[in-house]
Design a protein around this motif. Sequence first.
Motif, PDB file in Angstrom:
ATOM      1  N   UNK A 102       4.752   1.741 -10.656  1.00 15.08           N
ATOM      2  CA  UNK A 102       4.905   0.561 -11.523  1.00 15.08           C
ATOM      3  C   UNK A 102       4.350  -0.658 -10.793  1.00 15.08           C
ATOM      4  N   UNK A 103       3.857  -1.641 -11.546  1.00 12.87           N
ATOM      5  CA  UNK A 103       3.258  -2.823 -10.911  1.00 12.87           C
ATOM      6  C   UNK A 103       4.263  -3.735 -10.193  1.00 12.87           C
ATOM      7  N   UNK A 104       5.566  -3.545 -10.398  1.00 16.48           N
ATOM      8  CA  UNK A 104       6.527  -4.331  -9.636  1.00 16.48           C
ATOM      9  C   UNK A 104       6.887  -3.650  -8.315  1.00 16.48           C
ATOM     10  N   UNK A 105       6.340  -2.435  -8.093  1.00 17.00           N
ATOM     11  CA  UNK A 105       6.538  -1.730  -6.820  1.00 17.00           C
ATOM     12  C   UNK A 105       5.207  -1.640  -6.071  1.00 17.00           C
ATOM     13  N   UNK A 106       4.188  -1.087  -6.724  1.00 16.97           N
ATOM     14  CA  UNK A 106       2.847  -1.010  -6.133  1.00 16.97           C
ATOM     15  C   UNK A 106       1.958  -2.049  -6.809  1.00 16.97           C
ATOM     16  N   UNK A 107       1.124  -2.761  -6.043  1.00 12.98           N
ATOM     17  CA  UNK A 107       0.209  -3.732  -6.662  1.00 12.98           C
ATOM     18  C   UNK A 107      -0.652  -3.050  -7.724  1.00 12.98           C
ATOM     19  N   UNK A 108      -0.909  -3.767  -8.807  1.00 15.92           N
ATOM     20  CA  UNK A 108      -1.618  -3.156  -9.937  1.00 15.92           C
ATOM     21  C   UNK A 108      -2.997  -2.624  -9.552  1.00 15.92           C
ATOM     22  N   UNK A 109      -3.639  -3.221  -8.534  1.00 10.48           N
ATOM     23  CA  UNK A 109      -4.958  -2.707  -8.126  1.00 10.48           C
ATOM     24  C   UNK A 109      -4.862  -1.361  -7.397  1.00 10.48           C
ATOM     25  N   UNK A 110      -3.675  -0.995  -6.904  1.00 12.38           N
ATOM     26  CA  UNK A 110      -3.480   0.305  -6.248  1.00 12.38           C
ATOM     27  C   UNK A 110      -3.168   1.407  -7.253  1.00 12.38           C
ATOM     28  N   UNK A 111      -2.603   1.044  -8.386  1.00 15.92           N
ATOM     29  CA  UNK A 111      -2.101   2.041  -9.338  1.00 15.92           C
ATOM     30  C   UNK A 111      -3.160   3.028  -9.839  1.00 15.92           C
TER      31      UNK A 111
END
Length: 196
Positions: A102-111
């Motif tokens: 999720x973007x609140x755990x992993x940065x959105x560019x990593x997802x």
Amino acid sequence: MRNTLLKYIPEKAIPLVIYLIKEHKINLKIVSQRQSKHGDFRALPNGETQITVNNNLNKYQFLLTLVHEIAHHVTYKKFGRVQPHGKEWKTVFQHLMLPFLRPDIYPKEMLPYLANYFKNPKASTDTDAKLSLALRGGMAEPGKSFIFEIPNGSIFRYKNIPYKRGNKRRTRYECTNLNTNRVYLFNQNVEVLLLE
């Protein structure tokens, strides 16, 4: 436990990690850096199990490694001794990791890199060069460079041994050990100390 975990994993992941640790009775030890691995799962002779994770990983690497090792624990408890990174482990790892993507755990560019990796997770995230680079924020340790960044023919030091960077094969680089003249293949995201 919460305060200890806060140092090692993203804050929003803490409740999920605490749940996994309690639910599966995980014996977790955070240990000094090991050169050959980020984490480890062991079934001990007394019937207990133990997970170790290196203390030098950033929060995103640490979380991924911890869940990787918890997947080994769950696979062992559910299926007994099976192939370490076989289909049972892959399915368990995918299932356990899904709530963390999720973007609140992993940065959105990593997802996107994580999503691609989890289509068929491998034994080491370092084998996925794009994911490995994303997990490190695209930055090598201060004073070091990634192999792919240094020019062909450059002399560098890795584990106190001098090497000369050669040609790229499909995904790895041929590097000559200058002490023995033997050629070794290096992952493109290996961090080295450039000497020239």
